[in-house]
Every structure is written in structure tokens, then in C-alpha cells.
Design a protein around this motif. Structure first.
Motif, PDB file in Angstrom:
ATOM      1  N   TYR A   1       0.823  -1.209   0.000  1.00  0.00           N
ATOM      2  CA  TYR A   1       0.000   0.000   0.000  1.00  0.00           C
ATOM      3  C   TYR A   1       0.859   1.261   0.000  1.00  0.00           C
ATOM      4  O   TYR A   1       0.348   2.370   0.066  1.00  0.00           O
ATOM      5  CB  TYR A   1      -0.930   0.009   1.223  1.00  0.00           C
ATOM      6  CG  TYR A   1      -2.265  -0.655   0.967  1.00  0.00           C
ATOM      7  CD1 TYR A   1      -2.396  -1.702   0.061  1.00  0.00           C
ATOM      8  CD2 TYR A   1      -3.417  -0.232   1.650  1.00  0.00           C
ATOM      9  CE1 TYR A   1      -3.608  -2.311  -0.152  1.00  0.00           C
ATOM     10  CE2 TYR A   1      -4.647  -0.844   1.437  1.00  0.00           C
ATOM     11  CZ  TYR A   1      -4.739  -1.883   0.528  1.00  0.00           C
ATOM     12  OH  TYR A   1      -5.955  -2.495   0.312  1.00  0.00           O
TER      13      TYR A   1
ATOM     14  N   THR B   1       3.790   6.100   9.073  1.00  0.00           N
ATOM     15  CA  THR B   1       2.508   6.127   8.366  1.00  0.00           C
ATOM     16  C   THR B   1       1.708   4.857   8.637  1.00  0.00           C
ATOM     17  O   THR B   1       0.594   4.717   8.147  1.00  0.00           O
ATOM     18  CB  THR B   1       2.708   6.253   6.844  1.00  0.00           C
ATOM     19  OG1 THR B   1       3.385   5.086   6.368  1.00  0.00           O
ATOM     20  CG2 THR B   1       3.516   7.500   6.505  1.00  0.00           C
TER      21      THR B   1
ATOM     22  N   GLN C   1      -6.523  10.725  10.938  1.00  0.00           N
ATOM     23  CA  GLN C   1      -7.502   9.748  10.474  1.00  0.00           C
ATOM     24  C   GLN C   1      -6.853   8.379  10.329  1.00  0.00           C
ATOM     25  O   GLN C   1      -5.871   8.240   9.602  1.00  0.00           O
ATOM     26  CB  GLN C   1      -8.055  10.164   9.111  1.00  0.00           C
ATOM     27  CG  GLN C   1      -8.890  11.430   9.118  1.00  0.00           C
ATOM     28  CD  GLN C   1     -10.310  11.146   9.624  1.00  0.00           C
ATOM     29  OE1 GLN C   1     -10.813  10.048   9.421  1.00  0.00           O
ATOM     30  NE2 GLN C   1     -10.921  12.137  10.263  1.00  0.00           N
TER      31      GLN C   1
ATOM     32  N   GLY D   1      -6.367   5.073   8.674  1.00  0.00           N
ATOM     33  CA  GLY D   1      -6.643   4.600   7.321  1.00  0.00           C
ATOM     34  C   GLY D   1      -6.299   5.654   6.281  1.00  0.00           C
ATOM     35  O   GLY D   1      -5.937   5.328   5.155  1.00  0.00           O
ATOM     36  N   GLN D   2      -6.423   6.912   6.650  1.00  0.00           N
ATOM     37  CA  GLN D   2      -6.025   7.993   5.738  1.00  0.00           C
ATOM     38  C   GLN D   2      -4.578   8.377   6.057  1.00  0.00           C
ATOM     39  O   GLN D   2      -3.686   8.178   5.254  1.00  0.00           O
ATOM     40  CB  GLN D   2      -6.872   9.257   5.964  1.00  0.00           C
ATOM     41  CG  GLN D   2      -8.342   9.037   6.069  1.00  0.00           C
ATOM     42  CD  GLN D   2      -8.972   8.836   4.713  1.00  0.00           C
ATOM     43  OE1 GLN D   2      -9.229   7.692   4.335  1.00  0.00           O
ATOM     44  NE2 GLN D   2      -9.192   9.918   3.989  1.00  0.00           N
ATOM     45  N   ASP D   3      -4.426   8.935   7.279  1.00  0.00           N
ATOM     46  CA  ASP D   3      -3.110   9.433   7.665  1.00  0.00           C
ATOM     47  C   ASP D   3      -2.201   8.302   8.153  1.00  0.00           C
ATOM     48  O   ASP D   3      -1.043   8.223   7.800  1.00  0.00           O
ATOM     49  CB  ASP D   3      -3.272  10.474   8.780  1.00  0.00           C
ATOM     50  CG  ASP D   3      -4.242  11.577   8.368  1.00  0.00           C
ATOM     51  OD1 ASP D   3      -4.077  12.123   7.263  1.00  0.00           O
ATOM     52  OD2 ASP D   3      -5.182  11.859   9.140  1.00  0.00           O
TER      53      ASP D   3
ATOM     54  N   GLY E   1      -6.695   1.490   5.135  1.00  0.00           N
ATOM     55  CA  GLY E   1      -6.933   2.503   4.103  1.00  0.00           C
ATOM     56  C   GLY E   1      -6.752   1.997   2.680  1.00  0.00           C
ATOM     57  O   GLY E   1      -6.887   0.802   2.405  1.00  0.00           O
ATOM     58  N   GLN E   2      -6.512   2.929   1.782  1.00  0.00           N
ATOM     59  CA  GLN E   2      -6.357   2.645   0.356  1.00  0.00           C
ATOM     60  C   GLN E   2      -4.875   2.611   0.013  1.00  0.00           C
ATOM     61  O   GLN E   2      -4.078   3.212   0.709  1.00  0.00           O
ATOM     62  CB  GLN E   2      -7.002   3.775  -0.466  1.00  0.00           C
ATOM     63  CG  GLN E   2      -8.454   4.016  -0.164  1.00  0.00           C
ATOM     64  CD  GLN E   2      -9.322   2.896  -0.683  1.00  0.00           C
ATOM     65  OE1 GLN E   2      -9.034   2.330  -1.741  1.00  0.00           O
ATOM     66  NE2 GLN E   2     -10.384   2.570   0.046  1.00  0.00           N
TER      67      GLN E   2
ATOM     68  N   ARG F   1      -1.591   3.954  -1.359  1.00  0.00           N
ATOM     69  CA  ARG F   1      -1.256   5.378  -1.271  1.00  0.00           C
ATOM     70  C   ARG F   1      -0.812   5.959  -2.610  1.00  0.00           C
ATOM     71  O   ARG F   1      -0.532   7.137  -2.728  1.00  0.00           O
ATOM     72  CB  ARG F   1      -0.157   5.596  -0.243  1.00  0.00           C
ATOM     73  CG  ARG F   1      -0.369   4.817   1.028  1.00  0.00           C
ATOM     74  CD  ARG F   1       0.474   5.388   2.127  1.00  0.00           C
ATOM     75  NE  ARG F   1      -0.374   6.072   3.079  1.00  0.00           N
ATOM     76  CZ  ARG F   1       0.015   7.094   3.835  1.00  0.00           C
ATOM     77  NH1 ARG F   1       1.235   7.606   3.688  1.00  0.00           N
ATOM     78  NH2 ARG F   1      -0.803   7.653   4.698  1.00  0.00           N
TER      79      ARG F   1
END
Lengths: 340, 340
Positions: B180, B245, B268, B270-272, B336-337, B339
Motif C-alpha cells: 500500500y 505512516t 484519520q 486509514g487515511q493518515d 486505508g487505500q 497510497r
DNA sequence: GCTGGTATCCGAAACGTTTCGGATATATAC
DNA sequence: GTATATATCCGAAACGTTTCGGATACCAGC
């Protein structure tokens, strides 16, 4: 081939009696022989046979707990109660013997094995049913026991118990919702066969009555105390009564399930529908949004039950202890803001 | 004054032997006397004394489990393992005897009481330490036991065990994060004294190495397996290394704590910052966002351990069973997604 | 020398089962 | 009739402790 008193006796030249008394610390054995015996016991790695000792002493230093099998398994109630029990028992040098059974004949069989079969000195019984046969049995054979919970509403409870006053608890929760402006409040009750179901139902009705709100049959459903059951039952409730603005789950797990059901409908918990629970499990606090709940500290209940039981085993009591504890309403975001 | 065989013998006019054999169903007692005896036993409410029976039979139909006291208590691991154990034991008509102690001398004392003292037919030992004295003891007295987990990395494990391959599990989690786009990955490890800590650490290092990422001491912290500990430790990690991260909690509870710590920083999940755990407890799935984790089904582990132990008790085994199970990476929103 | 006391030890019974090795009585076979 | 088999029962020992009620030996006191 574990080593016994006889082995030590043979090796030391003393009798089994003397060995036994030396190890037990009686003062009718000379310092000299005592130290010889201790040395040999140590060398041989002697470990007294607890079963033989129990048979002779007619006591086990063990308390028993029989848990319902499977379906309630992921209910945190028993996990936490259990932790309180074993920790407190250990403080008193008691072990804890456990079994699980389905409710019914197998359950009675387990109680007979534990109590009648002398495997434990006392039992903790939880999750009472109305006219609970387990309690009748234990009373009939005069085996020490304490109960988490009471008999059903209106039935006498002539035995030692500790219970949270869940009637008042639920009543407070209803009043809280009413104060926030809710008038259409649904409830997911526990299985009717459980004694405490009635108390919670009574609390619900009491709260409505105080607020002058008419009771509506259609706002009531029975759930199975699980998370999944909460989801399912809340779904049913919401489909049938679109006018609902608040839901009470009679344990936190079902309430958490209800929150999920609300969210599944695209509604906001705390905005569109308020949700409240009962128990005060850790997961309630960590939920999003955190769950408003009536807290009954279960770990502490386990502690108190165990203390009481062990005291009851030690000196057969004169009067039967019955304690009714007040749960505490904890308001969190799941009940949202006052609506007007 | 419980009723014994002697009472039935007196009342029926038969000998204790005959009563015993009648009740046990031997066929050297006539139908007639058998039914008389059964009737009297029933009338008197006879319940065989299990302790006496155990002494005579030299077996207890009981398995033992000794749990660590207090600090680990709100760790779900033991709760769930325990449920698997008691449920499976019940299937085999075994009871479960429990105690809790702190790690140390009191713990050994409890093992001696259970095993050497003949209170249980076999023991399940969990949470292994490096060069675990409990295991040495049980081997020395040849008492049946199975272990949840192995000896520490590099130490031989010449005993029956079942363990999840947490090294591979953590490695997969690291690889997932790397895929990711993460390169600065922190980890909260379990107490160093625990044998499995090394496997997870090895998995972490292995994952980094595969990705060609340099290991940095500063990205590593040790936690106490609790939620609160996770919050605290993640905080430390984030303060010291703002470039992180992603964070791995070596059990779900600490990972959930880490999520809370991230959110407390106004970031956040999953985001941060991506967060991953290990265990696969129900709370992980219900968290917001749901927690990516390496799932090791603990309930099933309890089942397997108990089945194995009871089989081991029944027929002393020829070879020692050792099973290494593969855990499963479950990707959820907390990671998260990708990156980029 | 005898008495009473004290220190130290032990035999035997008990806790409630199970089981081994007969014992007795009845039936069957010859 | 005796010999053998079968059906039914039971005494006693055993599992490993603890404990009751002595037994023995030794000492001090008179």
C-alpha cells in the motif's frame, strides 16, 4: 507412580502417621525427625494427593460454576463474571470447577455431579429462570450456593443472592429518553424464560407510565442477547414501527447490534434514533458513537458473589444475605442531544 | 449426610459390592435385585461421591487451566480460548478446573497442585515463556499436557503443541502495508518474556527485509497487551517518530488502542496512519473503522487443544503431535487505500 | 523407687468408591 | 450319583490422606 506418604515413610523409617504430621507441622514430632522427613519429601518431590485429602477432609476448596453452552457464548456477561469469580476465588485459595451444558436435563445432571457428588464446596448460579429447578435442588440438599440474580418478579427468593436492580435501571433509561423528548421508544427484551426479563420489562413500563406515555405492544421484541440477534431484532422493530425514535437493548451486545441496524438503514445513531443498552461492557464505551447504557459492574458482581459464597462455606450462616445493588445510568453520544 | 452406597446396602439388605455393581450395570446381578437397588437409590436420591470415585479410579475426567492473574484479564485471548476449552471438554464429559496466579512461584505451585496433586488428568498451558519452567515440570513428572504456543525461537519444543505461525502472519501484514506504499512502519510488540514475541518480531523484520526496508530500532516499542497500553505505547511511538505512516499492534486490543491514539492526535486512521492488529477478535470487526488484522481463530484453538489433550489422556501417544496453523490476513478499512 | 508429666511416635480406622478373587446355590450334563 | 457350568452374591483390599486414641521412653519431683 507419584510419590506418596508411604514412600516417604519407607525411606525415612518413620510411620505414615508421623510423616503426615511432620509435613502438616504438628508439634508432636521432634525437630530432628521433622527435618529428616522434610528433606526426603523434598528429594522425592512429594506432592500431596489432593483427591485423597479431599475425600478425608470432606471438603474441596473449590467452587463450581456451570455456564450455558454455545448460544450465550459470545455474550460477554459470563466471561467477565467468570473473571471476577476466579480471581476472587484464588485470593481465598479456592479453585474453580467449570462445566457447560445446555439448559435442561443435562444442566441438572451437572449440578448433581458438582454438588451432590461433592466435587465442590459451593456453587454460583447465574442466569436464573422462573421457578428455577437448580435452586430447588440445591436448597433441598442444603448445599451452599449464591445466586447472581433473583427469582422472577413476584416469586419469593429465599436464598442468598446479589442482583442489580435492573427495573430501576431501565426505568431511568426510559426517563432519560423521555427527558430528551422521545415518546416512541422501542425495547428489545431478553428471553422471557429468564427471570430478569420481567424486571426490565417492568422498568420499561414503569418509565412510560411516569411519563404518561401509553404502552404499545408493537414496540416490544424479544432478542437472544447476541450482537447478531440485536441487529435482527432492531431491524424487525424499525420495519414495523417507522415512528420509533429510540431503542433500548436490554444488554449492551443487543444494543450494539441495534446501532448497527440503525446505521444499516442509513440513519444516524443519536441523531435520528437514540440507542441505549444495559451492562456497561468495555465495547459499549469504545463503540462509535459510544453507547449510552445502564452500567452493572459485572466483574465486581463476580467478586462479591465469590466472597459471599466462600464466607457461606466457611461458617454456615445465620441469616440469608440478599443484596440489591443500584446500577448507574451512563449517558453517552448514542442517545444524542435533547430534541427540543 | 449425603447418602452413600453403604446406606443403600443397609436399606436393601445387599452388600456394598452388589449395590455398586448393580448401579454400574454389571451383569452379575440379577434383574430383580438390580431393580430393587435402583429403586432405593432413586428414592434416597443417591449421588455417587465423585471424589471417592476419582481416588479409586486414579483419574478425574478433568482438565486444568491456569490463567495469568489480573493484568491480562481484559485481554480477550484467554476468555475466548477458555470458551473453546470448556465447550469441547464438556463434549467429552470432562470438567475444567481453573485457577489464576501471577507468573512466578505461585504459578508453579498451582501447577504442582493440579498435576502432581492429581487434581486433573491433563493440563493446557498457554502463554509460554522462554525456557518455561511449567513445561519442564510437567515433562519431568510425565503428566499429560498440551501447549498453546511454542518455545521461543531457536529453543527446541519437544512437547505437544498447537500454535499459529505468527511470524508468517506479521510478515504478511508488513507486506500488505508495503504494497500500500508504506515504508515507515512502527510496531508494538508483546512483552519480551513471552515466547511468541520473538516470532512476531522476526516476522516484522522479515517483512521489512523482503521489501528492502532498513530496520529502525526507534520504530519498535513493547506494550502490555491491553487497550490502554496500546493507546499509551502508540502515543510514544508517534511522538518519537512523526514520519510513521503505519502501526502494527501485536494483538488486536493494542491495535485498537493505537487507533484511539491516532484519532486523539487528530489524525484519520486509514487515511493518515494505517493500523493493523493480530488475533481477529470480534471487537476488531466492529471498530470504526474496522481493523485490518491477522486472524488466528482462538476459539478453534481452544477446541483443538482440548481434543488433543483428551486424546492424549486416553491413549498415551506414540509420537508428540505438533501443529503449526496458518493465520489469515483480513484487510479492512483501518489500513486505508493504496497510497499511490 | 514410684508417680506424674512430657515428648515423641504409631496402629488402625475412616472418608466412599471399585474390583479381585472367591463363595454359595442352582442348573445342566453325563 | 458326581462333575461341571452358570448365576448371583459378597469380603476384603485398595486408592492416599488425616486423625483418634493410645503406646513407649524419658525426665523431674517426691
Amino acid at each position: 507412580m507419584p510419590v506418596t506418604l508411604k514412600d516417604i515413610a519407607a525411606k525415612s523409617g518413620f510411620s505414615v502417621t508421623t510423616v503426615s504430621r511432620a509435613l502438616a507441622g504438628y508439634n508432636d514430632v521432634s525437630q530432628n525427625t521433622r527435618s529428616q522427613i522434610l528433606a526426603i519429601a523434598d528429594e522425592l518431590g512429594y506432592q500431596p494427593n489432593q483427591v485423597a485429602r479431599q475425600l478425608q477432609k470432606q471438603s474441596t476448596n473449590t467452587v463450581g460454576l456451570i455456564m450455558p453452552a454455545r448460544q450465550d457464548f459470545h455474550d460477554d456477561f459470563f466471561s467477565v463474571l467468570f473473571k471476577g469469580i476466579i480471581y476472587t476465588a484464588a485470593q481465598h485459595n479456592f479453585d474453580v470447577l467449570i462445566s457447560t451444558t445446555q439448559h435442561g436435563e443435562a444442566e441438572m445432571e451437572a449440578y448433581r455431579r458438582f454438588a451432590g457428588g461433592n466435587r465442590v464446596d459451593g456453587l454460583i448460579v447465574a442466569r436464573t429462570y422462573r421457578d428455577d429447578p437448580r435452586i430447588e435442588y440445591l436448597k433441598s440438599i442444603k448445599h451452599p450456593f449464591v445466586v447472581a440474580g433473583r427469582s422472577a418478579l413476584g416469586h419469593g427468593s429465599d436464598f442468598a443472592y446479589i442482583d442489580y436492580d435492573s427495573q430501576t435501571g431501565i426505568e431511568q433509561l426510559v426517563e432519560h429518553f423521555v427527558a430528551y423528548g422521545h415518546r416512541n421508544i422501542g425495547i428489545i427484551l431478553p428471553d422471557e424464560a429468564l427471570a430478569f426479563s420481567e424486571y426490565r420489562f417492568a422498568g420499561y413500563q414503569g418509565g412510560l407510565k411516569k411519563a404518561g406515555i401509553l404502552f404499545r405492544e408493537s414496540f416490544v421484541e424479544y432478542g437472544d442477547m447476541t450482537y447478531a440477534g440485536g441487529v435482527r431484532t432492531a431491524q424487525t422493530l424499525l420495519n414495523r414501527n417507522p415512528e420509533l425514535t429510540a431503542i433500548i437493548g436490554c444488554n449492551d451486545l443487543m444494543a450494539l447490534g441495534a446501532m448497527a441496524a440503525v446505521q444499516n438503514c442509513g440513519l444516524q445513531v443519536g441523531q435520528d434514533i437514540a440507542v441505549g443498552g444495559f451492562d456497561g461492557i468495555p465495547a459499549a464505551e469504545r463503540a462509535t458513537p459510544p453507547l449510552t447504557t445502564v452500567s452493572q459492574p459485572i466483574y465486581e458482581l463476580g467478586e462479591m458473589l465469590t466472597d459471599l459464597l466462600i464466607q457461606l462455606i466457611a461458617d454456615s450462616p445465620t441469616d440469608t444475605v440478599q443484596r440489591l445493588l443500584q446500577p448507574e445510568l451512563i449517558v453517552r453520544a448514542s442517545s444524542g442531544q435533547p430534541r427540543r
